[in-house]
Design a protein around this motif. Structure first.
Motif, PDB file in Angstrom:
ATOM      1  N   LEU A 137       0.827  -1.198   0.000  1.00 45.46           N
ATOM      2  CA  LEU A 137       0.000   0.000   0.000  1.00 45.46           C
ATOM      3  C   LEU A 137       0.873   1.265   0.000  1.00 45.46           C
ATOM      4  O   LEU A 137       0.570   2.243  -0.685  1.00 45.46           O
ATOM      5  N   GLU A 138       1.964   1.221   0.799  1.00 45.07           N
ATOM      6  CA  GLU A 138       2.861   2.376   0.827  1.00 45.07           C
ATOM      7  C   GLU A 138       3.490   2.611  -0.542  1.00 45.07           C
ATOM      8  O   GLU A 138       3.598   3.753  -1.020  1.00 45.07           O
ATOM      9  N   ALA A 139       3.927   1.491  -1.179  1.00 47.09           N
ATOM     10  CA  ALA A 139       4.508   1.622  -2.521  1.00 47.09           C
ATOM     11  C   ALA A 139       3.477   2.159  -3.513  1.00 47.09           C
ATOM     12  O   ALA A 139       3.791   3.006  -4.355  1.00 47.09           O
ATOM     13  N   GLU A 140       2.244   1.667  -3.393  1.00 45.15           N
ATOM     14  CA  GLU A 140       1.194   2.168  -4.288  1.00 45.15           C
ATOM     15  C   GLU A 140       0.927   3.648  -4.040  1.00 45.15           C
ATOM     16  O   GLU A 140       0.679   4.413  -4.983  1.00 45.15           O
ATOM     17  N   ARG A 141       0.973   4.051  -2.754  1.00 44.13           N
ATOM     18  CA  ARG A 141       0.740   5.463  -2.457  1.00 44.13           C
ATOM     19  C   ARG A 141       1.846   6.334  -3.080  1.00 44.13           C
ATOM     20  O   ARG A 141       1.582   7.376  -3.689  1.00 44.13           O
ATOM     21  N   HIS A 142       3.123   5.890  -2.900  1.00 42.23           N
ATOM     22  CA  HIS A 142       4.215   6.642  -3.511  1.00 42.23           C
ATOM     23  C   HIS A 142       4.084   6.674  -5.032  1.00 42.23           C
ATOM     24  O   HIS A 142       4.318   7.709  -5.675  1.00 42.23           O
ATOM     25  N   ALA A 143       3.721   5.506  -5.606  1.00 39.97           N
ATOM     26  CA  ALA A 143       3.562   5.455  -7.060  1.00 39.97           C
ATOM     27  C   ALA A 143       2.434   6.377  -7.513  1.00 39.97           C
ATOM     28  O   ALA A 143       2.546   7.061  -8.534  1.00 39.97           O
ATOM     29  N   ALA A 144       1.322   6.415  -6.731  1.00 39.65           N
ATOM     30  CA  ALA A 144       0.214   7.292  -7.094  1.00 39.65           C
ATOM     31  C   ALA A 144       0.634   8.753  -7.008  1.00 39.65           C
ATOM     32  O   ALA A 144       0.281   9.568  -7.874  1.00 39.65           O
ATOM     33  N   ALA A 145       1.415   9.089  -5.950  1.00 42.05           N
ATOM     34  CA  ALA A 145       1.897  10.471  -5.845  1.00 42.05           C
ATOM     35  C   ALA A 145       2.800  10.824  -7.021  1.00 42.05           C
ATOM     36  O   ALA A 145       2.718  11.923  -7.596  1.00 42.05           O
ATOM     37  N   ALA A 146       3.702   9.868  -7.376  1.00 42.31           N
ATOM     38  CA  ALA A 146       4.583  10.118  -8.515  1.00 42.31           C
ATOM     39  C   ALA A 146       3.786  10.287  -9.805  1.00 42.31           C
ATOM     40  O   ALA A 146       4.057  11.174 -10.622  1.00 42.31           O
ATOM     41  N   ARG A 147       2.771   9.406  -9.985  1.00 41.89           N
ATOM     42  CA  ARG A 147       1.930   9.538 -11.174  1.00 41.89           C
ATOM     43  C   ARG A 147       1.193  10.874 -11.187  1.00 41.89           C
ATOM     44  O   ARG A 147       1.060  11.519 -12.233  1.00 41.89           O
ATOM     45  N   THR A 148       0.709  11.286  -9.997  1.00 42.76           N
ATOM     46  CA  THR A 148      -0.008  12.561  -9.933  1.00 42.76           C
ATOM     47  C   THR A 148       0.902  13.720 -10.320  1.00 42.76           C
ATOM     48  O   THR A 148       0.529  14.607 -11.098  1.00 42.76           O
ATOM     49  N   GLU A 149       2.135  13.717  -9.791  1.00 41.08           N
ATOM     50  CA  GLU A 149       3.076  14.778 -10.127  1.00 41.08           C
ATOM     51  C   GLU A 149       3.416  14.766 -11.616  1.00 41.08           C
ATOM     52  O   GLU A 149       3.460  15.816 -12.272  1.00 41.08           O
ATOM     53  N   ALA A 150       3.664  13.548 -12.150  1.00 39.38           N
ATOM     54  CA  ALA A 150       3.980  13.452 -13.574  1.00 39.38           C
ATOM     55  C   ALA A 150       2.815  13.920 -14.438  1.00 39.38           C
ATOM     56  O   ALA A 150       2.998  14.624 -15.444  1.00 39.38           O
ATOM     57  N   GLU A 151       1.596  13.545 -14.026  1.00 41.18           N
ATOM     58  CA  GLU A 151       0.430  13.962 -14.805  1.00 41.18           C
ATOM     59  C   GLU A 151       0.229  15.468 -14.714  1.00 41.18           C
ATOM     60  O   GLU A 151      -0.183  16.116 -15.684  1.00 41.18           O
ATOM     61  N   ALA A 152       0.524  16.062 -13.521  1.00 43.07           N
ATOM     62  CA  ALA A 152       0.416  17.513 -13.389  1.00 43.07           C
ATOM     63  C   ALA A 152       1.417  18.204 -14.317  1.00 43.07           C
ATOM     64  O   ALA A 152       1.091  19.193 -14.999  1.00 43.07           O
ATOM     65  N   GLN A 153       2.675  17.698 -14.317  1.00 38.31           N
ATOM     66  CA  GLN A 153       3.668  18.271 -15.228  1.00 38.31           C
ATOM     67  C   GLN A 153       3.241  18.125 -16.683  1.00 38.31           C
ATOM     68  O   GLN A 153       3.379  19.061 -17.487  1.00 38.31           O
ATOM     69  N   LEU A 154       2.724  16.936 -17.024  1.00 37.32           N
ATOM     70  CA  LEU A 154       2.263  16.727 -18.399  1.00 37.32           C
ATOM     71  C   LEU A 154       1.115  17.671 -18.734  1.00 37.32           C
ATOM     72  O   LEU A 154       1.049  18.225 -19.843  1.00 37.32           O
ATOM     73  N   THR A 155       0.205  17.884 -17.762  1.00 37.19           N
ATOM     74  CA  THR A 155      -0.921  18.800 -18.001  1.00 37.19           C
ATOM     75  C   THR A 155      -0.420  20.215 -18.253  1.00 37.19           C
ATOM     76  O   THR A 155      -0.895  20.911 -19.157  1.00 37.19           O
ATOM     77  N   ALA A 156       0.578  20.647 -17.439  1.00 41.60           N
ATOM     78  CA  ALA A 156       1.135  21.985 -17.642  1.00 41.60           C
ATOM     79  C   ALA A 156       1.796  22.113 -19.018  1.00 41.60           C
ATOM     80  O   ALA A 156       1.620  23.112 -19.728  1.00 41.60           O
ATOM     81  N   GLN A 157       2.577  21.085 -19.389  1.00 39.52           N
ATOM     82  CA  GLN A 157       3.224  21.112 -20.705  1.00 39.52           C
ATOM     83  C   GLN A 157       2.199  21.152 -21.822  1.00 39.52           C
ATOM     84  O   GLN A 157       2.339  21.892 -22.806  1.00 39.52           O
ATOM     85  N   LEU A 158       1.134  20.348 -21.672  1.00 39.79           N
ATOM     86  CA  LEU A 158       0.082  20.336 -22.701  1.00 39.79           C
ATOM     87  C   LEU A 158      -0.601  21.700 -22.782  1.00 39.79           C
ATOM     88  O   LEU A 158      -0.931  22.182 -23.878  1.00 39.79           O
ATOM     89  N   ALA A 159      -0.834  22.323 -21.616  1.00 41.74           N
ATOM     90  CA  ALA A 159      -1.473  23.644 -21.632  1.00 41.74           C
ATOM     91  C   ALA A 159      -0.589  24.670 -22.328  1.00 41.74           C
ATOM     92  O   ALA A 159      -1.063  25.489 -23.140  1.00 41.74           O
ATOM     93  N   ILE A 160       0.729  24.635 -22.010  1.00 41.43           N
ATOM     94  CA  ILE A 160       1.658  25.570 -22.660  1.00 41.43           C
ATOM     95  C   ILE A 160       1.695  25.331 -24.163  1.00 41.43           C
ATOM     96  O   ILE A 160       1.651  26.272 -24.971  1.00 41.43           O
TER      97      ILE A 160
END
Length: 524
Positions: free
Chosen positions: A108-131
């Protein structure tokens, strides 16, 4: 020992132990009788049967009862061993549950870290897509503005060309009118000259004819010039119209590209929104997992506290017992009652299973007791486990069925598919509450289909419902000689209480069967 049963009213019932009479009684009016043998049974196995006498006829009872009187010292040692095994199994299960919980929390801890990493990566991707979308929108806007400017310039050029063409047409019409007026004046002068002098009439007429021909030639030249001018004007207008159409097409293409860019930007925004929602759900799941982990940790702490209290209470009780008892060595708690004898009813029909009448209390250990099948391919497995435990059966790693042990710790599974003829591997799993395997046994078994005359003399094919006791009773007349068959087939029999249909056993001669086992502790 007390033996009781039912018979015909007034019948005399005789209890025999291996052919020797040990007591008799007469059935009352209700057909009930009770026999109290005078001597207690010593430790060891016994085989009892019944006979009844009524009206001069003697009737043998159909069943045989096997009684095994345990040695108290051996029983205590076995009970201690079972308790130790049970404690070890419980401790192993607790350790397994703790390890599984630890692995689950780590996952569960690994999944939580992975979810946080995915969230950060998706946020960065969203910002890049918006730009990127904003940049593309600005480029499309610049292209659209340039196309509109080109269209405006083309329209202005077309208006200027039309104005120039109109001015040229007006000038051409004025010049034509001036030429026509000059020609009219010349004609008038010629007519006046012809009227003034008739003598020059022929010359004037000739001059007039020449003037008229000249006028006709000038008119033709003027018509050709006008035709050429109109052709040039029409060609210029066609060119301007074509350029205008091309500009309009470019403008329409720019508008369509802008619409597609806007649609793509919206789609990417939708994807980014979905990714953000998925990240939010993952974060919520991680939070729930963290809450579950904390609750599990709290429950584990409570369990450890309770265990510590129980251990403290046991230590206090042990200290109190040590204070009251002069002996200092640890003493195991004595059983409340001596171990009872095991009494098993063995019917004469091979297909009927043996039945425990007394003793033989279930140890609640996982075990396999029966592998039974018929010629149609149906098969049945039965055994023991902890009451209420979930049992799962596999045949050659294929799931064969599930069962739940009853209140007496017994279970039965009948697979829904046919088990083919041949050798197979059976696996029995006892599942813990969390789904983990708490206990497991694996045994080979073989299902055969042999003709009756395919086995040589001195050998036997185990049939459904057989056991070593019945085979010994059929071969030697005494079921107690089952150990002879067991010793002769040690390579096939792991547990003398567990044989399988289809196995082929060697049956030693009757002379060998008459010899009693050397380790028998039976006494009369």
């Amino acid at each position: 020992m007390v033996v009781a049963g039912r018979a015909a009213a007034g019948a005399e019932v005789i209890l025999l132990e291996d052919g020797r009479e040990v007591g008799r009684a007469r059935a009352d009016a209700r057909g009930e009788w009770v026999i109290l043998p005078p001597d207690p049974l010593r430790p060891g196995p016994y085989q009892f049967s019944l006979r009844a006498r009524i009206g001069g006829a003697e009737i043998a009872g159909p069943d045989v009862v096997l009684v095994v009187v345990p040695d108290p010292a051996t029983a205590l040692a076995e009970a201690a061993a079972r308790d130790a095994a049970a404690r070890a199994a419980a401790q192993a299960e607790a350790i397994a549950r703790a390890e599984q919980e630890s692995r689950r929390l780590a996952s569960l801890e690994a999944e939580r870290h992975a979810a946080a990493a995915r969230t950060e990566a998706e946020a960065q991707l969203t910002a890049q897509l918006a730009i990127q979308a904003e940049t593309e929108r600005q480029e499309r806007a610049a292209q659209l503005a340039a196309a509109e400017r080109a269209l405006s310039q083309a329209a202005e050029a077309q208006v200027a060309a039309e104005a120039q063409a109109e001015a040229a047409a007006v000038a051409e019409r004025e010049a034509h009118a001036a030429r026509i007026a000059a020609a009219d004046r010349d004609a008038a002068e010629a007519r006046e000259a012809a009227a003034a002098t008739e003598r020059q009439a022929r010359a004037v007429k000739t001059a007039a004819a020449c003037t008229w021909a000249l006028a006709q030639a000038e008119a033709q030249v003027q018509a050709q010039a006008e035709a050429q001018t109109e052709a040039r004007l029409e060609a210029a207008a066609d060119r301007d119209a074509a350029e205008a159409r091309e500009a309009a097409a470019r403008t329409e293409a720019a508008r369509r590209a802008e619409a597609q860019s806007v649609a793509e930007a919206r789609r990417r925004q939708d994807v980014a929104l979905l990714a953000a929602q998925e990240a939010a759900r993952a974060a919520a799941a991680a939070d729930q997992a963290e809450v579950a982990r904390r609750e599990a940790a709290a429950q584990d702490a409570l369990a450890r506290t309770a265990l510590a209290q129980v251990q403290a209470a046991r230590a206090e009780a042990a200290r109190a017992a040590g204070a009251e008892t002069p002996r200092t060595e640890p003493v195991e708690a004595a059983p409340a009652a001596p171990p009872s004898a095991l009494v098993v009813l063995v019917p004469p029909v091979d297909a009927s299973p043996a039945r425990v009448l007394q003793g033989g209390a279930a140890t609640h250990a996982l075990g396999l007791e029966v592998v039974d099948y018929d010629d149609s391919g149906s098969i049945r497995f039965a055994g023991t486990a902890v009451p209420g435990a979930s049992i799962r059966i596999y045949v050659d790693d294929r799931h064969a069925g599930d069962a739940e042990a009853d209140a007496e710790g017994r279970w039965t599974v009948a697979p829904q598919y046919e088990v083919t003829i041949g050798r197979h591997r059976l696996r029995v799993d006892q599942l813990a509450a969390n789904g983990a395997v708490a206990a497991r046994i694996e045994l080979p078994f073989q299902r055969d289909q042999l003709p009756a005359d395919s086995v040589a003399e001195g050998r036997v094919v185990v049939q459904p419902g057989n056991n070593l006791w019945r085979l010994a009773r059929g071969a030697y007349g005494r079921g107690i000689q089952y150990t002879v068959i067991f010793q002769a087939n040690r390579d096939q029999i792991r547990n003398p209480n567990l044989i399988f249909p289809g196995q082929v056993f060697t049956i030693p001669s009757a002379a060998m069967g008459e010899a009693r086992p050397a380790d028998s502790n039976r006494s009369r």
